[in-house]
Design an enzyme around this catalytic site. Structure first.
Site, PDB file in Angstrom:
ATOM      1  CB  SER A   5      53.103 -93.243  -7.453  1.00  0.00           C
ATOM      2  OG  SER A   5      51.907 -92.586  -8.403  1.00  0.00           O
ATOM      3  CG  HIS A  30      55.299 -95.075 -10.836  1.00  0.00           C
ATOM      4  ND1 HIS A  30      55.914 -96.398 -11.661  1.00  0.00           N
ATOM      5  CD2 HIS A  30      53.951 -95.335 -11.040  1.00  0.00           C
ATOM      6  CE1 HIS A  30      54.645 -96.974 -11.761  1.00  0.00           C
ATOM      7  NE2 HIS A  30      53.501 -96.442 -11.519  1.00  0.00           N
ATOM      8  CG  ASP A  32      50.961 -93.976 -11.935  1.00  0.00           C
ATOM      9  OD1 ASP A  32      50.944 -95.204 -12.340  1.00  0.00           O
ATOM     10  OD2 ASP A  32      50.795 -93.640 -10.966  1.00  0.00           O
ATOM     11  CG  MET A  34      45.795 -93.137 -15.367  1.00  0.00           C
ATOM     12  SD  MET A  34      44.665 -93.076 -13.919  1.00  0.00           S
ATOM     13  CE  MET A  34      46.012 -93.393 -12.519  1.00  0.00           C
ATOM     14  CG  HIS A  63      51.906 -97.902 -14.839  1.00  0.00           C
ATOM     15  ND1 HIS A  63      51.323 -98.068 -13.629  1.00  0.00           N
ATOM     16  CD2 HIS A  63      51.247 -98.865 -15.530  1.00  0.00           C
ATOM     17  CE1 HIS A  63      50.442 -99.063 -13.784  1.00  0.00           C
ATOM     18  NE2 HIS A  63      50.550 -99.440 -14.832  1.00  0.00           N
ATOM     19  CG  MET A  65      47.806 -97.776 -16.142  1.00  0.00           C
ATOM     20  SD  MET A  65      47.371 -96.943 -14.621  1.00  0.00           S
ATOM     21  CE  MET A  65      48.876 -95.603 -14.524  1.00  0.00           C
ATOM     22  CG  MET A 134      48.972-102.877 -12.161  1.00  0.00           C
ATOM     23  SD  MET A 134      49.654-101.394 -11.777  1.00  0.00           S
ATOM     24  CE  MET A 134      48.063-100.687 -10.670  1.00  0.00           C
ATOM     25  CG  ASP A 172      52.022 -99.164  -9.807  1.00  0.00           C
ATOM     26  OD1 ASP A 172      51.945 -98.640  -8.519  1.00  0.00           O
ATOM     27  OD2 ASP A 172      51.593 -98.905 -10.652  1.00  0.00           O
TER      28      ASP A 172
HETATM   29  C1  DX5 Z   1      47.411 -96.848  -9.961  1.00  0.00           C
HETATM   30  C2  DX5 Z   1      48.780 -96.348 -10.318  1.00  0.00           C
HETATM   31  C3  DX5 Z   1      49.756 -96.446  -8.934  1.00  0.00           C
HETATM   32  C4  DX5 Z   1      49.346 -95.737  -7.972  1.00  0.00           C
HETATM   33  C5  DX5 Z   1      50.235 -96.293  -6.641  1.00  0.00           C
HETATM   34  O1  DX5 Z   1      46.636 -97.053 -11.147  1.00  0.00           O
HETATM   35  O2  DX5 Z   1      49.232 -97.382 -11.433  1.00  0.00           O
HETATM   36  O3  DX5 Z   1      51.019 -96.288  -9.572  1.00  0.00           O
HETATM   37  O4  DX5 Z   1      49.517 -94.319  -8.152  1.00  0.00           O
HETATM   38  O5  DX5 Z   1      49.586 -95.267  -5.753  1.00  0.00           O
HETATM   39  P1  DX5 Z   1      49.275 -96.061  -4.203  1.00  0.00           P
HETATM   40  O6  DX5 Z   1      50.778 -96.248  -3.750  1.00  0.00           O
HETATM   41  O7  DX5 Z   1      48.710 -94.914  -3.687  1.00  0.00           O
HETATM   42  O8  DX5 Z   1      48.399 -97.238  -4.276  1.00  0.00           O
HETATM   43 ZN    ZN Z   2      51.432 -97.099 -11.495  1.00  0.00          ZN
END
Ligand code: DX5
Ligand code: ZN
Length: 215
Positions: A5, A30, A32, A34, A63, A65, A134, A172
């Protein structure tokens, strides 16, 4: 397998951080995404995804969100994403959305918030290439792993086997050197790691250990 990530990377040195992942044994990168609505945080959008796609030598695992993820499927495909996951909680017509993702040629994933039970995927598991469990509440990197997620991985594995489905399990949130072996043993196929990698003194060595714990 291991997906890194980039959320926890130093964005001021994004090219070098991607280069580090390129030169590691990591399997996927990965992303993320948001929107500040589905989760209480905003990360980054297409201009950054395109920079990452141009530099990355690993398949991109995005991913989403976000609310209404179906509106952006074509755009993520055009940006160079290979694995696209949408949240179960954000999709009224999940079956249609997964078919739409597959029709582009991308692999279709369903992400589950910590409170969403695995059994809800029974009817959709054959349309799903991977399930993203998650193991923290989505929105931020660096949170503590929710212990109950281990049980959920086992339940999902049973459903996949019972339905003779091929879906992979991705986990994740809060993945680290202390829990990685247990997660693979419970049935995880892919672990996502952000903070554990980017806060490590030797990120590439940490990637190797997270991918093959105990070797
Ligand atoms: C959280 C994300 C994860 C996160 C994982 O909302 O979906 O992918 O970045 O990061 P760590 O490994 O730091 O928990
Ligand atoms: Zn993620």
């Amino acid at each position: 397998m291991l997906s890194i990530s980039i959320l926890s990377a130093d964005f001021g040195r994004l090219n070098e951080e991607i280069e580090m992942v390129n030169n590691s044994v990591a399997d996927w990168l990965h992303l993320d995404i948001m929107d500040g609505n589905f989760v209480p945080n905003i990360s980054y959008g297409f201009p950054v995804v395109e920079v990452i796609a141009a530099k990355a030598k690993k398949p991109l695992d995005a991913h989403l969100m976000i609310e209404k993820p179906e509106k952006y499927i074509e755009a993520f495909h055009a940006a160079g994403v290979h694995y696209l996951s949408v949240h179960y909680e954000a999709c009224t017509h999940l079956h249609r959305t997964l078919q739409h993702i597959r029709a582009t040629g991308m692999k279709a994933g369903v992400a589950l918030n910590p409170h969403t039970p695995a059994f809800l995927l029974r009817e959709i598991i054959h349309e799903t290439d991977f399930v993203l469990i998650m193991s923290v509440n989505p929105g931020f990197g660096g949170q503590a792993f929710i212990a109950h997620s281990l049980q959920k991985i086992k339940e999902l594995k049973e459903i996949i086997q019972c339905e003779k489905a091929a879906a992979l399990i991705e986990v994740d949130g809060g993945v680290n050197l202390q829990n990685a072996a247990q997660l693979y043993a419970a049935g995880a196929d892919i672990l996502v790691a952000g903070n554990a990698v980017f806060s490590a003194a030797n990120p590439q060595e940490t990637i190797k250990k997270l991918k093959t714990p105990g070797v």
